[in-house]
Design a protein around this motif. Structure first.
Motif, PDB file in Angstrom:
ATOM      1  N   ARG A  34     105.356 -52.149  47.126  1.00  0.00           N
ATOM      2  CA  ARG A  34     104.583 -51.674  45.976  1.00  0.00           C
ATOM      3  C   ARG A  34     105.038 -50.272  45.633  1.00  0.00           C
ATOM      4  O   ARG A  34     105.445 -49.502  46.493  1.00  0.00           O
ATOM      5  CB  ARG A  34     103.093 -51.628  46.315  1.00  0.00           C
ATOM      6  CG  ARG A  34     102.459 -52.955  46.453  1.00  0.00           C
ATOM      7  CD  ARG A  34     100.967 -52.860  46.664  1.00  0.00           C
ATOM      8  NE  ARG A  34     100.595 -51.701  47.500  1.00  0.00           N
ATOM      9  CZ  ARG A  34      99.445 -51.073  47.421  1.00  0.00           C
ATOM     10  NH1 ARG A  34      98.534 -51.459  46.566  1.00  0.00           N
ATOM     11  NH2 ARG A  34      99.171 -50.050  48.198  1.00  0.00           N
ATOM     12  N   ARG A  35     104.942 -49.907  44.370  1.00  0.00           N
ATOM     13  CA  ARG A  35     105.353 -48.589  43.913  1.00  0.00           C
ATOM     14  C   ARG A  35     104.139 -47.688  43.750  1.00  0.00           C
ATOM     15  O   ARG A  35     103.017 -48.145  43.525  1.00  0.00           O
ATOM     16  CB  ARG A  35     106.105 -48.684  42.585  1.00  0.00           C
ATOM     17  CG  ARG A  35     107.390 -49.456  42.684  1.00  0.00           C
ATOM     18  CD  ARG A  35     108.389 -48.692  43.506  1.00  0.00           C
ATOM     19  NE  ARG A  35     109.099 -49.591  44.409  1.00  0.00           N
ATOM     20  CZ  ARG A  35     109.948 -49.185  45.329  1.00  0.00           C
ATOM     21  NH1 ARG A  35     110.179 -47.914  45.497  1.00  0.00           N
ATOM     22  NH2 ARG A  35     110.545 -50.045  46.102  1.00  0.00           N
ATOM     23  N   CYS A  36     104.376 -46.400  43.836  1.00  0.00           N
ATOM     24  CA  CYS A  36     103.331 -45.388  43.683  1.00  0.00           C
ATOM     25  C   CYS A  36     102.723 -45.498  42.287  1.00  0.00           C
ATOM     26  O   CYS A  36     103.417 -45.765  41.312  1.00  0.00           O
ATOM     27  CB  CYS A  36     103.956 -44.011  43.896  1.00  0.00           C
ATOM     28  SG  CYS A  36     102.839 -42.629  43.671  1.00  0.00           S
ATOM     29  N   LEU A  37     101.420 -45.259  42.173  1.00  0.00           N
ATOM     30  CA  LEU A  37     100.720 -45.359  40.893  1.00  0.00           C
ATOM     31  C   LEU A  37     100.701 -44.041  40.122  1.00  0.00           C
ATOM     32  O   LEU A  37     100.174 -43.974  39.022  1.00  0.00           O
ATOM     33  CB  LEU A  37      99.281 -45.820  41.133  1.00  0.00           C
ATOM     34  CG  LEU A  37      99.138 -47.185  41.798  1.00  0.00           C
ATOM     35  CD1 LEU A  37      97.681 -47.443  42.132  1.00  0.00           C
ATOM     36  CD2 LEU A  37      99.684 -48.281  40.922  1.00  0.00           C
ATOM     37  N   ALA A  38     101.295 -42.996  40.692  1.00  0.00           N
ATOM     38  CA  ALA A  38     101.305 -41.689  40.032  1.00  0.00           C
ATOM     39  C   ALA A  38     102.257 -41.701  38.837  1.00  0.00           C
ATOM     40  O   ALA A  38     103.157 -42.528  38.745  1.00  0.00           O
ATOM     41  CB  ALA A  38     101.717 -40.613  41.020  1.00  0.00           C
ATOM     42  N   ARG A  39     102.045 -40.761  37.937  1.00  0.00           N
ATOM     43  CA  ARG A  39     102.903 -40.615  36.758  1.00  0.00           C
ATOM     44  C   ARG A  39     103.712 -39.342  36.872  1.00  0.00           C
ATOM     45  O   ARG A  39     103.212 -38.319  37.350  1.00  0.00           O
ATOM     46  CB  ARG A  39     102.067 -40.560  35.470  1.00  0.00           C
ATOM     47  CG  ARG A  39     101.373 -41.847  35.168  1.00  0.00           C
ATOM     48  CD  ARG A  39     102.368 -42.795  34.609  1.00  0.00           C
ATOM     49  NE  ARG A  39     101.787 -44.117  34.459  1.00  0.00           N
ATOM     50  CZ  ARG A  39     102.488 -45.164  34.131  1.00  0.00           C
ATOM     51  NH1 ARG A  39     103.780 -45.055  33.936  1.00  0.00           N
ATOM     52  NH2 ARG A  39     101.922 -46.327  34.012  1.00  0.00           N
ATOM     53  N   GLN A  48     108.751 -43.708  41.347  1.00  0.00           N
ATOM     54  CA  GLN A  48     109.550 -44.799  41.895  1.00  0.00           C
ATOM     55  C   GLN A  48     109.473 -44.917  43.410  1.00  0.00           C
ATOM     56  O   GLN A  48     110.095 -45.802  43.992  1.00  0.00           O
ATOM     57  CB  GLN A  48     111.017 -44.618  41.476  1.00  0.00           C
ATOM     58  CG  GLN A  48     111.233 -44.707  39.992  1.00  0.00           C
ATOM     59  CD  GLN A  48     110.851 -46.063  39.426  1.00  0.00           C
ATOM     60  OE1 GLN A  48     111.289 -47.089  39.940  1.00  0.00           O
ATOM     61  NE2 GLN A  48     110.019 -46.067  38.408  1.00  0.00           N
ATOM     62  N   CYS A  49     108.719 -44.055  44.074  1.00  0.00           N
ATOM     63  CA  CYS A  49     108.631 -44.083  45.532  1.00  0.00           C
ATOM     64  C   CYS A  49     107.756 -45.251  45.991  1.00  0.00           C
ATOM     65  O   CYS A  49     106.827 -45.656  45.297  1.00  0.00           O
ATOM     66  CB  CYS A  49     108.018 -42.791  46.048  1.00  0.00           C
ATOM     67  SG  CYS A  49     109.029 -41.350  45.736  1.00  0.00           S
ATOM     68  N   PRO A  50     108.037 -45.798  47.175  1.00  0.00           N
ATOM     69  CA  PRO A  50     107.176 -46.859  47.708  1.00  0.00           C
ATOM     70  C   PRO A  50     105.789 -46.309  48.039  1.00  0.00           C
ATOM     71  O   PRO A  50     105.652 -45.170  48.487  1.00  0.00           O
ATOM     72  CB  PRO A  50     107.894 -47.325  48.967  1.00  0.00           C
ATOM     73  CG  PRO A  50     108.990 -46.377  49.217  1.00  0.00           C
ATOM     74  CD  PRO A  50     109.183 -45.528  48.026  1.00  0.00           C
ATOM     75  N   ALA A  51     104.772 -47.108  47.800  1.00  0.00           N
ATOM     76  CA  ALA A  51     103.392 -46.664  47.994  1.00  0.00           C
ATOM     77  C   ALA A  51     102.912 -46.919  49.410  1.00  0.00           C
ATOM     78  O   ALA A  51     103.391 -47.819  50.101  1.00  0.00           O
ATOM     79  CB  ALA A  51     102.480 -47.388  47.018  1.00  0.00           C
ATOM     80  N   ARG A  84     104.041 -40.837  49.642  1.00  0.00           N
ATOM     81  CA  ARG A  84     103.794 -39.720  50.560  1.00  0.00           C
ATOM     82  C   ARG A  84     103.773 -38.386  49.833  1.00  0.00           C
ATOM     83  O   ARG A  84     103.159 -37.424  50.283  1.00  0.00           O
ATOM     84  CB  ARG A  84     104.826 -39.696  51.668  1.00  0.00           C
ATOM     85  CG  ARG A  84     106.231 -39.500  51.184  1.00  0.00           C
ATOM     86  CD  ARG A  84     107.248 -39.653  52.316  1.00  0.00           C
ATOM     87  NE  ARG A  84     108.589 -39.588  51.792  1.00  0.00           N
ATOM     88  CZ  ARG A  84     109.245 -38.467  51.542  1.00  0.00           C
ATOM     89  NH1 ARG A  84     108.658 -37.311  51.783  1.00  0.00           N
ATOM     90  NH2 ARG A  84     110.466 -38.483  51.060  1.00  0.00           N
ATOM     91  N   ILE A  85     104.417 -38.304  48.682  1.00  0.00           N
ATOM     92  CA  ILE A  85     104.454 -37.064  47.920  1.00  0.00           C
ATOM     93  C   ILE A  85     103.173 -36.881  47.114  1.00  0.00           C
ATOM     94  O   ILE A  85     102.623 -35.790  47.037  1.00  0.00           O
ATOM     95  CB  ILE A  85     105.677 -37.061  46.979  1.00  0.00           C
ATOM     96  CG1 ILE A  85     106.947 -37.125  47.803  1.00  0.00           C
ATOM     97  CG2 ILE A  85     105.670 -35.850  46.070  1.00  0.00           C
ATOM     98  CD1 ILE A  85     108.184 -37.431  46.997  1.00  0.00           C
ATOM     99  N   HIS A  86     102.668 -37.945  46.509  1.00  0.00           N
ATOM    100  CA  HIS A  86     101.539 -37.840  45.586  1.00  0.00           C
ATOM    101  C   HIS A  86     100.177 -38.119  46.196  1.00  0.00           C
ATOM    102  O   HIS A  86      99.167 -37.927  45.545  1.00  0.00           O
ATOM    103  CB  HIS A  86     101.741 -38.790  44.401  1.00  0.00           C
ATOM    104  CG  HIS A  86     102.904 -38.410  43.563  1.00  0.00           C
ATOM    105  ND1 HIS A  86     104.040 -39.159  43.487  1.00  0.00           N
ATOM    106  CD2 HIS A  86     103.116 -37.328  42.782  1.00  0.00           C
ATOM    107  CE1 HIS A  86     104.904 -38.565  42.681  1.00  0.00           C
ATOM    108  NE2 HIS A  86     104.368 -37.447  42.248  1.00  0.00           N
TER     109      HIS A  86
END
Length: 84
Positions: free
Chosen positions: A14-19, A27-30, A37-39
């Protein structure tokens, strides 16, 4: 490692839900919480964390001292006016 060389399981994650600033999806994995991990990683602390106490100009104690000093200055100013 390019996107073409990534393991298949990482591609399907799954991909991160952040914009991003451009408005596109991150595009980071969630992680399980839906963010990467960033958001949306671990919280910066737990309730009652003594290492996260406020200090300096905006701490509760310092603000109380500033208020008391301001009150004393007002009183001194009014006394000075009464003497004149």
């Amino acid at each position: 490692m390019s996107r073409a060389e990534q393991p298949q399981s990482l591609k399907q994650a799954r991909r991160c839900l952040a914009r991003t600033r451009k408005g596109t999806a991150c595009q980071c994995p969630a992680m399980p919480n839906g963010r990467c991990r960033i958001h949306g990683g671990l919280s910066p602390g737990v309730p009652g964390n003594q290492n996260a106490l406020k200090h300096g100009r905006y701490s509760r104690d310092y603000l109380a001292i500033r208020r008391a000093v301001a009150e004393m200055r007002r009183e001194l100013h009014s006394l000075k006016k009464q003497m004149d």
